[in-house]
Design an enzyme around this catalytic site. Structure first.
Site, PDB file in Angstrom:
ATOM      1  N   SER A  12       0.822  -1.216   0.000  1.00  0.00           N
ATOM      2  CA  SER A  12       0.000   0.000   0.000  1.00  0.00           C
ATOM      3  C   SER A  12       0.856   1.266   0.000  1.00  0.00           C
ATOM      4  CB  SER A  12      -0.937   0.005   1.211  1.00  0.00           C
ATOM      5  OG  SER A  12      -0.179   0.021   2.412  1.00  0.00           O
ATOM      6  N   GLU A 113      17.943  18.599  -6.272  1.00  0.00           N
ATOM      7  CA  GLU A 113      18.693  17.624  -5.472  1.00  0.00           C
ATOM      8  C   GLU A 113      19.930  17.182  -6.250  1.00  0.00           C
ATOM      9  OE1 GLU A 113      16.158  14.717  -3.285  1.00  0.00           O
ATOM     10  OE2 GLU A 113      14.538  15.705  -4.348  1.00  0.00           O
ATOM     11  N   HIS A 241      21.799   6.763   1.342  1.00  0.00           N
ATOM     12  CA  HIS A 241      21.563   8.212   1.320  1.00  0.00           C
ATOM     13  C   HIS A 241      22.681   8.853   2.134  1.00  0.00           C
ATOM     14  CE1 HIS A 241      19.754  12.121   1.646  1.00  0.00           C
ATOM     15  NE2 HIS A 241      18.773  11.750   0.837  1.00  0.00           N
ATOM     16  N   ARG A 288      24.389  10.753  -5.420  1.00  0.00           N
ATOM     17  CA  ARG A 288      24.487  10.152  -4.079  1.00  0.00           C
ATOM     18  C   ARG A 288      25.624   9.168  -3.878  1.00  0.00           C
ATOM     19  NH1 ARG A 288      18.223   9.218  -2.853  1.00  0.00           N
ATOM     20  NH2 ARG A 288      17.882  11.448  -2.766  1.00  0.00           N
ATOM     21  N   HIS A 349      19.164   3.181   1.905  1.00  0.00           N
ATOM     22  CA  HIS A 349      18.011   4.022   1.571  1.00  0.00           C
ATOM     23  C   HIS A 349      17.126   3.428   0.478  1.00  0.00           C
ATOM     24  CE1 HIS A 349      15.852   7.788   1.186  1.00  0.00           C
ATOM     25  NE2 HIS A 349      16.180   7.900  -0.091  1.00  0.00           N
ATOM     26  N   ARG A 384      20.329   5.503  -8.560  1.00  0.00           N
ATOM     27  CA  ARG A 384      19.102   6.252  -8.852  1.00  0.00           C
ATOM     28  C   ARG A 384      19.297   7.750  -8.660  1.00  0.00           C
ATOM     29  NH1 ARG A 384      14.711   8.046  -5.346  1.00  0.00           N
ATOM     30  NH2 ARG A 384      16.051   7.333  -3.662  1.00  0.00           N
TER      31      ARG A 384
HETATM   32  P1  FAD Z   1       6.433   1.400  -0.358  1.00  0.00           P
HETATM   33  O1  FAD Z   1       5.957   2.784  -0.305  1.00  0.00           O
HETATM   34  O2  FAD Z   1       7.575   1.042   0.492  1.00  0.00           O
HETATM   35  O3  FAD Z   1       5.218   0.459   0.033  1.00  0.00           O
HETATM   36  C1  FAD Z   1       5.417  -0.918   0.212  1.00  0.00           C
HETATM   37  C2  FAD Z   1       4.150  -1.509   0.770  1.00  0.00           C
HETATM   38  O4  FAD Z   1       4.226  -2.922   0.707  1.00  0.00           O
HETATM   39  C3  FAD Z   1       3.888  -1.170   2.218  1.00  0.00           C
HETATM   40  O5  FAD Z   1       2.526  -0.902   2.351  1.00  0.00           O
HETATM   41  C4  FAD Z   1       4.232  -2.455   2.954  1.00  0.00           C
HETATM   42  O6  FAD Z   1       3.547  -2.630   4.152  1.00  0.00           O
HETATM   43  C5  FAD Z   1       3.797  -3.475   1.938  1.00  0.00           C
HETATM   44  N1  FAD Z   1       4.430  -4.789   2.065  1.00  0.00           N
HETATM   45  C6  FAD Z   1       5.747  -5.088   2.034  1.00  0.00           C
HETATM   46  N2  FAD Z   1       5.923  -6.419   2.151  1.00  0.00           N
HETATM   47  C7  FAD Z   1       4.690  -6.971   2.264  1.00  0.00           C
HETATM   48  C8  FAD Z   1       4.213  -8.285   2.422  1.00  0.00           C
HETATM   49  N3  FAD Z   1       5.033  -9.346   2.516  1.00  0.00           N
HETATM   50  N4  FAD Z   1       2.874  -8.479   2.504  1.00  0.00           N
HETATM   51  C9  FAD Z   1       2.016  -7.438   2.452  1.00  0.00           C
HETATM   52  N5  FAD Z   1       2.413  -6.172   2.311  1.00  0.00           N
HETATM   53  C10 FAD Z   1       3.737  -5.940   2.207  1.00  0.00           C
HETATM   54  N6  FAD Z   1      11.792   8.822  -3.456  1.00  0.00           N
HETATM   55  C11 FAD Z   1      11.537   9.918  -4.208  1.00  0.00           C
HETATM   56  O7  FAD Z   1      11.298   9.794  -5.424  1.00  0.00           O
HETATM   57  N7  FAD Z   1      11.521  11.157  -3.642  1.00  0.00           N
HETATM   58  C12 FAD Z   1      11.777  11.361  -2.327  1.00  0.00           C
HETATM   59  O8  FAD Z   1      11.745  12.493  -1.851  1.00  0.00           O
HETATM   60  C13 FAD Z   1      12.068  10.236  -1.518  1.00  0.00           C
HETATM   61  N8  FAD Z   1      12.363  10.381  -0.207  1.00  0.00           N
HETATM   62  C14 FAD Z   1      12.524   9.258   0.566  1.00  0.00           C
HETATM   63  C15 FAD Z   1      12.704   9.408   1.931  1.00  0.00           C
HETATM   64  C16 FAD Z   1      12.779   8.301   2.750  1.00  0.00           C
HETATM   65  C17 FAD Z   1      13.004   8.471   4.223  1.00  0.00           C
HETATM   66  C18 FAD Z   1      12.691   6.999   2.178  1.00  0.00           C
HETATM   67  C19 FAD Z   1      12.761   5.800   3.050  1.00  0.00           C
HETATM   68  C20 FAD Z   1      12.536   6.857   0.815  1.00  0.00           C
HETATM   69  C21 FAD Z   1      12.452   7.974  -0.007  1.00  0.00           C
HETATM   70  N9  FAD Z   1      12.275   7.848  -1.378  1.00  0.00           N
HETATM   71  C22 FAD Z   1      12.035   8.961  -2.132  1.00  0.00           C
HETATM   72  C23 FAD Z   1      12.093   6.537  -1.986  1.00  0.00           C
HETATM   73  C24 FAD Z   1      10.592   6.300  -2.176  1.00  0.00           C
HETATM   74  O9  FAD Z   1       9.894   6.811  -1.062  1.00  0.00           O
HETATM   75  C25 FAD Z   1      10.262   4.843  -2.335  1.00  0.00           C
HETATM   76  O10 FAD Z   1      11.100   4.254  -3.270  1.00  0.00           O
HETATM   77  C26 FAD Z   1       8.824   4.670  -2.806  1.00  0.00           C
HETATM   78  O11 FAD Z   1       7.968   5.377  -1.955  1.00  0.00           O
HETATM   79  C27 FAD Z   1       8.467   3.213  -2.837  1.00  0.00           C
HETATM   80  O12 FAD Z   1       7.100   3.096  -3.081  1.00  0.00           O
HETATM   81  P2  FAD Z   1       6.485   1.648  -3.250  1.00  0.00           P
HETATM   82  O13 FAD Z   1       5.036   1.840  -3.474  1.00  0.00           O
HETATM   83  O14 FAD Z   1       7.261   0.897  -4.228  1.00  0.00           O
HETATM   84  O15 FAD Z   1       6.764   0.936  -1.840  1.00  0.00           O
HETATM   85  C1  SIN Z   2      15.625  13.107  -0.210  1.00  0.00           C
HETATM   86  O1  SIN Z   2      14.697  13.869   0.010  1.00  0.00           O
HETATM   87  O2  SIN Z   2      16.813  13.401  -0.057  1.00  0.00           O
HETATM   88  C2  SIN Z   2      15.308  11.744  -0.702  1.00  0.00           C
HETATM   89  C3  SIN Z   2      14.980  11.818  -2.121  1.00  0.00           C
HETATM   90  C4  SIN Z   2      15.039  10.454  -2.752  1.00  0.00           C
HETATM   91  O3  SIN Z   2      15.415   9.478  -2.122  1.00  0.00           O
HETATM   92  O4  SIN Z   2      14.710  10.390  -3.940  1.00  0.00           O
END
Ligand code: FAD
Ligand code: SIN
Length: 526
Positions: A12, A113, A241, A288, A349, A384
């Site tokens: 989610s 960035e 990061h 990075r 990260h 990335r």
């Molecule tokens: P996620 O958002 O991680 O969602 C994964 C989902 O899968 C969660 O709901 C989890 O509970 C669920 N899940 C996992 N395993 C299971 C399982 N076995 N069964 C059921 N559910 C499961 N990227 C950017 O582009 N810009 C930014 O500014 C940025 N800042 C960041 C800051 C931080 C602190 C972090 C940690 C990351 C950042 N990133 C950023 C990276 C970016 O946030 C993520 O790569 C992106 O949000 C991933 O989205 P997703 O939907 O793939 O996974």
């Molecule tokens: C950040 O805000 O520095 C994270 C951005 C990213 O991971 O893409």
């Protein structure tokens, strides 16, 4: 229990939620999340989402910046596709209720960035992820075709293997029939049968001691697909990061967004000297991999356990206005960022590799799609570019949705799948067996498979991991499943893939740096 649906969405975050919203117009969706719907890496994103909006920026510049950060391993066609499709998907997010900051002239306030040659990052203060997560969660909650299941943990995807047939990684006809899912409220493993399954389980930061990722990031999707004999690639490229808040013992590490460096903050050694000019002409705003390695090097030569990020020379009111959460968080630790430099360290990260998918998000297993951080699309290459992952996730969720919609009418749910076999399984008597191994895996990966690697460190890591693998498999075979046990097993799987893939390349490139092969080979573009 057996449940049937047209679309099974596992995860989610931004990828799972936006895919669900699109396919729900065409069939029944079950979306599962292992904790709450709100908890995800997405929620913690700070800097924002990268896309071309205004001149002087243009698609060519965003493409070249992405290719440059990826250090020769990006797939140019995919980069062009994502860069060109991102603006429309961001418009879609806005229509779904996401607010991005605007300036007095009513234009989007764009951040910058590392590795970006232009200001192109749309953001909501310094909590863009929370804004996106909340808007999408609100939206899925009110959709009548979407059933939401929190505290449901996907254990394994179902293929012909569960019908007693041999499945090999080289087979082209492996099919996904759904997933076995552990209901964390009653410890039952239920069978979810679907026409289409999307894996959107995010990254694997918890393989390392220090990570910006919340607890949910344990590489489950990669491990499930690897076990199901799908193809996984590029796992050696784990992004650290450069700047997470140095606050020993506190997990996850609080991120200090790169946008703060884009705003003018400067990296300094623990005793206040600038150092990035020694490593790259872009200094604190280099990509990075370069900045994280430079910090690692400076920490090693000085013996210090952190470096500093100095924003004290910047306009203090603007600083507080743009970065209210960072200001608040640091102040809670008696660091006033308008007066004091911020102690920072690199932290695991982002997972650049993952489940290999084509341009529509199709994995190498039929009826199984992957989107978001769990997937390997060819966009990121060896490193990335900041803020490209949220754009990648929405572009691929959209592509996968469009690709599946026309197919569901022709797919029949397979009704012959056996239920999960729990015969003879008992509760694990001592949780310490799991928690100790979990810590050991994190230490092995942090000390031997981190920012700087070597043949010896990788070999040693593999040997240690093999012992923990055997112990954990034994426990798994006789236990009633728990989330912690499954996550440990998945982390071991993912750690193994990172080490094996790192051992297979005899060069240093992007995020993979080894002292045994410090140079890069020349490669031609895809
Ligand atoms: P996620 O958002 O991680 O969602 C994964 C989902 O899968 C969660 O709901 C989890 O509970 C669920 N899940 C996992 N395993 C299971 C399982 N076995 N069964 C059921 N559910 C499961 N990227 C950017 O582009 N810009 C930014 O500014 C940025 N800042 C960041 C800051 C931080 C602190 C972090 C940690 C990351 C950042 N990133 C950023 C990276 C970016 O946030 C993520 O790569 C992106 O949000 C991933 O989205 P997703 O939907 O793939 O996974
Ligand atoms: C950040 O805000 O520095 C994270 C951005 C990213 O991971 O893409």
């Amino acid at each position: 229990m057996i449940k049937e649906t047209d679309f099974l969405v596992i995860g989610s975050g931004i990828a799972g939620l936006s895919f669900a919203l699109k396919v729900a117009e065409h069939g029944k969706v079950i979306l599962i999340s292992k904790t709450t719907l709100e908890e995800s890496n997405t929620k913690y994103a700070q800097g924002g989402i990268a896309a071309v909006t205004y001149e002087p920026d243009n698609f060519e510049k965003h493409v070249e910046d992405t290719m440059g950060a990826g250090d020769g391993l990006c797939n140019r066609k995919i980069v062009e596709m994502v860069v060109q499709e991102a603006p429309a998907q961001i418009k879609q997010l806005i229509e779904w209720g996401v607010n991005f900051d605007q300036n007095e002239k009513g234009k989007y306030d764009l951040g910058r960035e590392g590795g970006h040659s232009e200001y192109r990052v749309l953001h909501h203060k310094d909590n863009t992820g929370e804004e996106i997560q909340n808007s999408l969660v609100n939206r899925v909650k009110s959709h009548k075709n979407i059933e939401l299941l929190e505290n449901h943990f996907a254990v394994d995807i179902i293929t012909q293997h569960h019908l007693g047939k041999l499945v090999k990684r080289s087979h082209k006809d492996t099919e996904c029939y759904g997933a076995y899912v552990l209901n964390l409220k009653n410890d039952q493993v239920d069978t979810y049968l679907s026409k289409i399954t999307l894996i959107a389980t995010g990254g694997t930061g918890n393989l390392y001691d220090t990570t910006t990722n919340p607890k949910i990031a344990t590489g489950d999707g990669v491990a499930m697909v690897y076990r199901a004999k799908g193809i996984i690639e590029n796992m050696e490229f784990i992004q650290f990061h450069p700047t997470s808040l140095y606050n020993p013992g506190v997990k996850p590490s609080f991120l200090i967004t790169e946008a703060l460096r884009g705003f003018g903050a400067i990296l300094k050694t623990f005793d206040g000297k600038e150092f990035m000019h020694k490593y790259d002409k872009r200094e604190s705003l280099a990509p990075r991999d370069i900045v994280a390695r430079a910090i690692d090097h400076e920490m090693k030569i000085s013996g210090s356990d952190h470096v500093l990020l100095d924003a004290t020379h910047l306009d203090s009111e603007k600083l507080k206005e743009h970065f209210p959460n960072i200001y608040k968080k640091c102040l809670s630790l008696n660091i006033d960022i308008t007066k004091d430099p911020i102690p920072v360290i690199p932290a695991a990260h982002y997972m650049c590799g993952g489940i290999k998918v084509d341009k529509n998000g199709c994995s190498t297993i039929n009826r199984l799609y992957a989107a978001g951080e769990v997937s390997s699309t060819g966009l990121h290459g060896a490193n990335r570019l900041a803020s490209n992952s949220l754009s990648e996730a929405v572009v691929y969720a959209d592509r996968a949705a469009k690709h599946t919609i026309s197919r569901t009418n022709h797919i029949k749910i397979n009704k012959n799948i056996p239920e999960w076999d729990t015969k003879g399984a008992t509760y694990t008597e001592e949780m310490i067996m799991i928690t100790q191994n979990y810590k050991e895996v994190q230490q092995i990966m942090s000390n031997y498979v981190g920012i700087v690697r070597s043949n010896l460190r990788l070999e040693r890591a593999l040997r240690r991991l093999e012992i923990i693998y055997k112990e954990t498999e034994e426990l798994y075979q006789k236990s009633i499943l728990s989330q912690k046990l499954c996550e440990l097993r998945n982390l071991i799987n993912v750690g193994y893939l990172i080490i094996k893939m790192a051992q297979d390349i005899h060069e240093s490139r992007g995020l993979h740096y080894t002292i045994d092969y410090p140079k890069k080979h020349t490669v031609s573009e895809f």
